[in-house]
Design an enzyme around this catalytic site. Structure first.
Site, short mmCIF file in Angstrom:
data_model
loop_
_atom_site.label_atom_id
_atom_site.label_comp_id
_atom_site.label_asym_id
_atom_site.label_seq_id
_atom_site.Cartn_x
_atom_site.Cartn_y
_atom_site.Cartn_z
N ASP A 1 -4.15 2.65 -4.93
CA ASP A 1 -2.78 2.69 -4.38
C ASP A 1 -2.36 1.41 -3.69
O ASP A 1 -1.46 1.43 -2.86
CB ASP A 1 -2.62 3.89 -3.44
CG ASP A 1 -3.13 3.63 -2.05
OD1 ASP A 1 -4.12 2.87 -1.92
OD2 ASP A 1 -2.56 4.16 -1.09
N GLU A 2 -3.00 0.29 -4.01
CA GLU A 2 -2.54 -0.93 -3.36
C GLU A 2 -2.67 -2.17 -4.24
O GLU A 2 -3.52 -2.21 -5.14
CB GLU A 2 -3.25 -1.16 -2.02
CG GLU A 2 -4.73 -1.28 -2.09
CD GLU A 2 -5.37 -1.00 -0.73
OE1 GLU A 2 -5.73 -1.97 -0.07
OE2 GLU A 2 -5.52 0.18 -0.36
N ARG B 1 0.48 14.62 9.77
CA ARG B 1 -0.17 13.75 10.77
C ARG B 1 0.49 13.95 12.13
O ARG B 1 -0.17 13.82 13.17
CB ARG B 1 -0.07 12.27 10.36
CG ARG B 1 -0.91 11.96 9.13
CD ARG B 1 -0.92 10.47 8.80
NE ARG B 1 -1.19 10.27 7.38
CZ ARG B 1 -1.50 9.12 6.82
NH1 ARG B 1 -1.60 8.04 7.55
NH2 ARG B 1 -1.73 9.04 5.52
N ASP C 1 0.86 -1.19 0.00
CA ASP C 1 0.00 0.00 0.00
C ASP C 1 0.89 1.24 0.00
O ASP C 1 1.83 1.34 0.79
CB ASP C 1 -0.88 -0.02 1.26
CG ASP C 1 -1.83 1.17 1.31
OD1 ASP C 1 -2.94 1.06 0.80
OD2 ASP C 1 -1.43 2.21 1.86
N MET C 2 0.60 2.18 -0.89
CA MET C 2 1.41 3.39 -0.98
C MET C 2 1.15 4.27 0.25
O MET C 2 0.04 4.31 0.78
CB MET C 2 1.05 4.20 -2.23
CG MET C 2 1.13 3.42 -3.54
SD MET C 2 2.67 2.54 -3.76
CE MET C 2 3.81 3.92 -3.93
N TYR D 1 -1.78 10.36 -2.50
CA TYR D 1 -1.97 11.58 -3.32
C TYR D 1 -0.95 12.65 -2.91
O TYR D 1 -0.50 13.43 -3.74
CB TYR D 1 -3.39 12.14 -3.16
CG TYR D 1 -4.50 11.31 -3.77
CD1 TYR D 1 -4.29 10.04 -4.27
CD2 TYR D 1 -5.80 11.82 -3.84
CE1 TYR D 1 -5.32 9.30 -4.82
CE2 TYR D 1 -6.84 11.09 -4.39
CZ TYR D 1 -6.60 9.83 -4.87
OH TYR D 1 -7.64 9.10 -5.41
N1 DCP Z 1 -8.72 8.63 -0.94
C1 DCP Z 1 -9.79 9.49 -1.19
N2 DCP Z 1 -10.89 9.47 -0.38
C2 DCP Z 1 -10.94 8.62 0.67
C3 DCP Z 1 -9.88 7.74 0.91
C4 DCP Z 1 -8.76 7.77 0.08
O1 DCP Z 1 -9.75 10.26 -2.15
N3 DCP Z 1 -12.01 8.63 1.45
C5 DCP Z 1 -7.53 8.70 -1.82
C6 DCP Z 1 -6.45 9.60 -1.26
C7 DCP Z 1 -5.40 8.67 -0.75
C8 DCP Z 1 -5.56 7.45 -1.63
O2 DCP Z 1 -6.95 7.41 -1.97
O3 DCP Z 1 -4.08 9.22 -0.86
C9 DCP Z 1 -5.16 6.17 -0.93
O4 DCP Z 1 -5.95 6.00 0.24
P1 DCP Z 1 -5.39 5.32 1.53
O5 DCP Z 1 -6.54 4.96 2.38
O6 DCP Z 1 -4.46 4.22 1.16
O7 DCP Z 1 -4.61 6.48 2.30
P2 DCP Z 1 -3.21 7.16 2.01
O8 DCP Z 1 -2.44 6.45 0.96
O9 DCP Z 1 -3.45 8.61 1.76
O10 DCP Z 1 -2.48 7.05 3.41
P3 DCP Z 1 -1.81 5.77 4.09
O11 DCP Z 1 -0.35 6.08 4.15
O12 DCP Z 1 -2.40 5.71 5.45
O13 DCP Z 1 -2.14 4.58 3.27
CA CA Z 2 -4.90 2.17 0.20
CA CA Z 3 -2.20 4.17 1.05
#
Ligand code: DCP
Ligand code: CA
Ligand code: CA
Length: 627
Positions: A120-121, A60, A18-19, A23
């Site tokens: 992203d995963e 964060r 998972d990235m 974004y």
């Molecule tokens: N995303 C979005 N709306 C949401 C959840 C996620 O637009 N309700 C988008 C923005 C995130 C991307 O999807 O960057 C990936 O979601 P993740 O849940 O994997 O969260 P992140 O990658 O941002 O953070 P983490 O490092 O916790 O995985």
């Molecule tokens: Ca994800």
């Molecule tokens: Ca992610």
């Protein structure tokens, strides 16, 4: 309801990657000044600074959360940089993030079967790669173990989780380990190397879970974020599940999890061990009971699917508060925008990947004057998908009108739409040899000699072989047999450009009666009977088809949650199914939150454990000082 799939007898090595703050990382790569600086990506909506959709790890640390709006984030972290998501057609344009995700997938998919699970995963099945490594160059024989592998968190290692690099090295190289741990050790090294490659080639960091099945890998990947990896040896599973709240487990976030808590007093997944399989089956039915019994033991037979592309496409927009749409014409205007984007995306999927989508779905959230009315939710609606922007727009509007009529119970009430989304699902590959079929169809229309292309006449799917390669067919037969494309009523210029640059195979999906008996049969599901032509040269046929579409409201069917709907019984010769499992979580993420919530209620996605820790080789990319 969850179903336990038979698990393989052979040990497997599965990773979930998972990235990190995805974004945000994409925006930081675009603008390196943002690196090391507290950053968040905000939605396209300026109200209270816009909703945060991705929060960087530096932000964060200040307490900034995704649930906040920009203004609130500024209060807790005055230096935060808020980047607005790119915008097109008055809504978020996620193409930048999608293609960044594809860059990563291209690297991760080099070592084994790869399933793109969201924007992203991915899941990876590294069993074969791990077996080869164990045979050819097991960890103990390596000159040096990659540093990133030594930074792994191996659950259950000694008493603590991360006992340091020496302990990890010993675990990776232990001579008396059982076969499954040896494979897992190889998987650990392979994933570490992949993550380093991802960083080198894309500048993105990611986190990973490595285990013997998908469920455990997915549970582990967020345990140490950002930029770290967590390994789950089989012996660590009981402790992991003993402390895992049931609601954190995939498919237990909803009613089933609540029932386990309230009715059985089960708070953690491990608590389920108290119940026999028979008891769980008596309580929850054979399938769910067996599934519960298995997850309590960390058993999960789900296969990694070989799928690098999304299962569906979707786009939507919210209209909160006073922005609610209250007239059919305003709905039409927005629906047209959404359909234009959807059309572009399915066209490019067709051009690039030779895949067609078969089902068009419309979701909406709405309110109405009569609050006492029993039907509170706007029903989701589906119909067979016809290619071409104007056709998708037209069909989506039909779906909307049908949904609205159900929602209002045919009463003349005031209403408002707070959220709209359209989706294209049931996407299938065009089988090999289809170009020859297209060539055949094209020839029929242009009076080319069919014998030139008769090597793969349409018929049953297993006739789909051709002596002409795909490339040859594209370049040769289309040149020979090409007919002018009958233009859309209002064709989008971009769509037109992409259409003209590719083979015109897609044009066939919305124009020709010949298609019905041939190519669409290939794609199952009887879509053909709902296909309409806009061809000006086929007036008779158009009339005939118009008649069909005028009854298309009969074909339009509600897609209510939790049901595999057997649709269009009356109107279609072959039934087709709108299956909840066809909904791709990555697409759900892209829909408006209101609609996400509704869809998540159907598919019960997992929630992640929030145990972020810091400090490792790749993780130093997140140290605030770095610029
Ligand atoms: N995303 C979005 N709306 C949401 C959840 C996620 O637009 N309700 C988008 C923005 C995130 C991307 O999807 O960057 C990936 O979601 P993740 O849940 O994997 O969260 P992140 O990658 O941002 O953070 P983490 O490092 O916790 O995985
Ligand atoms: Ca994800
Ligand atoms: Ca992610």
């Amino acid at each position: 309801m969850p179903v336990a799939r038979p698990e393989s007898q052979e040990p497997r090595v599965i990773a979930h990657v998972d990235m990190d703050c995805f974004y945000v990382q994409v925006e930081q790569r675009r603008n390196p000044d943002l690196r090391g600086v507290p950053t968040a990506v905000v939605q396209y909506n300026s109200w209270k600074g816009g909703g945060l959709i991705a929060v960087g790890y530096e932000a964060r640390n200040f307490g900034v959360k995704r649930s906040m709006r920009g203004d609130e984030a500024k209060r807790v972290c005055p230096d935060i940089q808020l980047v607005q998501v790119p915008v097109a057609r008055g809504k978020a344009d996620l193409n930048l993030y999608r293609s960044a995700g594809s860059e990563v997938v291209a690297i991760l998919s080099t070592k084994g079967k790869c399933e793109r699970a969201s924007i992203d995963e991915v899941y990876l099945d590294l069993t074969d790669a791990a077996k080869s490594m164990l045979l050819e160059s097991p960890p103990a024989m390596l000159d040096s173990i990659p540093e990133e592998a030594l930074k792994s968190h191996v659950l259950g290692l000694s008493s603590g989780e991360n006992k340091g690099e020496d302990d990890v090295r010993k675990w990776l190289c232990q001579p008396d380990a059982d076969y499954q741990d040896k494979l897992l050790a190889c998987g650990t090294i392979i994933v570490a190397e992949l993550r380093v490659r991802v960083l080198q080639e894309t500048k993105f960091t990611c986190s990973a879970g490595i285990a013997h099945n998908k469920m455990l890998a997915k549970l582990a990947s967020p345990m140490h974020k950002p930029a770290q990896q967590t390994v789950v040896p089989a012996t660590s599973v009981p402790d992991l599940l003993a402390s895992l709240p049931v609601k954190k487990m995939k498919q237990l976030g909803g009613k089933l999890g609540t029932s386990l808590q309230d009715d059985l007093g089960v708070n953690t997944v491990g608590d389920l061990l108290k119940f026999s399989e028979q008891k769980l089956q008596d309580l929850y039915g054979i399938n769910t009971g067996m599934w519960l019994w298995k997850i309590a033991r960390g058993i999960n037979g789900d296969e990694v699917e070989d799928r690098l592309l999304p299962k569906s496409h979707g786009c939507g927009k919210t209209f909160p508060g006073p922005m609610a749409l209250k007239t059919t014409s305003s709905v039409k205007q927005w629906l047209n925008q959404l359909c234009e984007e959807l059309s572009e995306r399915i066209q490019s999927d067709l051009d690039q990947n030779k895949r067609i989508a078969q089902t068009l779905t419309l979701h909406a959230r709405a309110f109405k004057e009569d609050e006492l009315d029993l039907l509170k939710k706007f029903p989701s609606k589906s119909c067979p998908l016809r290619y071409g922007t104007s056709k998708i727009q037209e069909d989506a509007m039909h779906l909307f009108e049908s949904g609205l009529s159900d929602f209002l119970n045919s009463k003349n009430l005031g209403w408002g739409i707070t959220s709209l989304a359209v989706g294209a699902s049931k996407i299938v590959d065009i089988p090999n040899g289809t170009t020859s079929i297209l060539k055949y169809l094209t020839e029929k229309r242009t009076s080319c000699n069919p014998s030139d292309c008769s090597d793969a006449l349409p018929g049953e799917p297993d006739h789909g072989t051709s002596s002409i390669s795909q490339k040859d067919a594209d370049t040769k037969s289309y040149k020979e047999c090409k007919v002018p494309f009958e233009s859309e009523v209002e064709e989008n210029p971009k769509t037109k450009a992409s259409r003209e640059s590719a083979s015109d195979s897609k044009g066939l999906f919305d124009r020709d009666a010949n298609v019905k008996g041939t190519i669409l049969r290939y794609f199952s599901g009887g879509c053909s009977s709902n296909q309409r032509s806009t061809s000006e040269v086929e007036t008779n046929q158009l009339e005939e088809e118009e008649e069909k579409i005028s009854s298309s409201t009969a074909n339009i069917t509600s897609s209510h949650p939790n049901l595999n709907l057997n649709q269009n019984k009356n109107a279609l010769s072959e039934n087709w199914i709108y299956n909840i499992e066809e909904i791709d979580p990555s697409v759900v993420d892209e829909l408006p939150l209101e609609i996400q919530r509704e869809i998540r209620g159907w598919i019960h996605p997992s929630k992640r454990i929030n145990t972020a820790k810091r400090g490792s080789t790749i993780a130093h990319y997140f140290s605030p000082a770095r610029k």
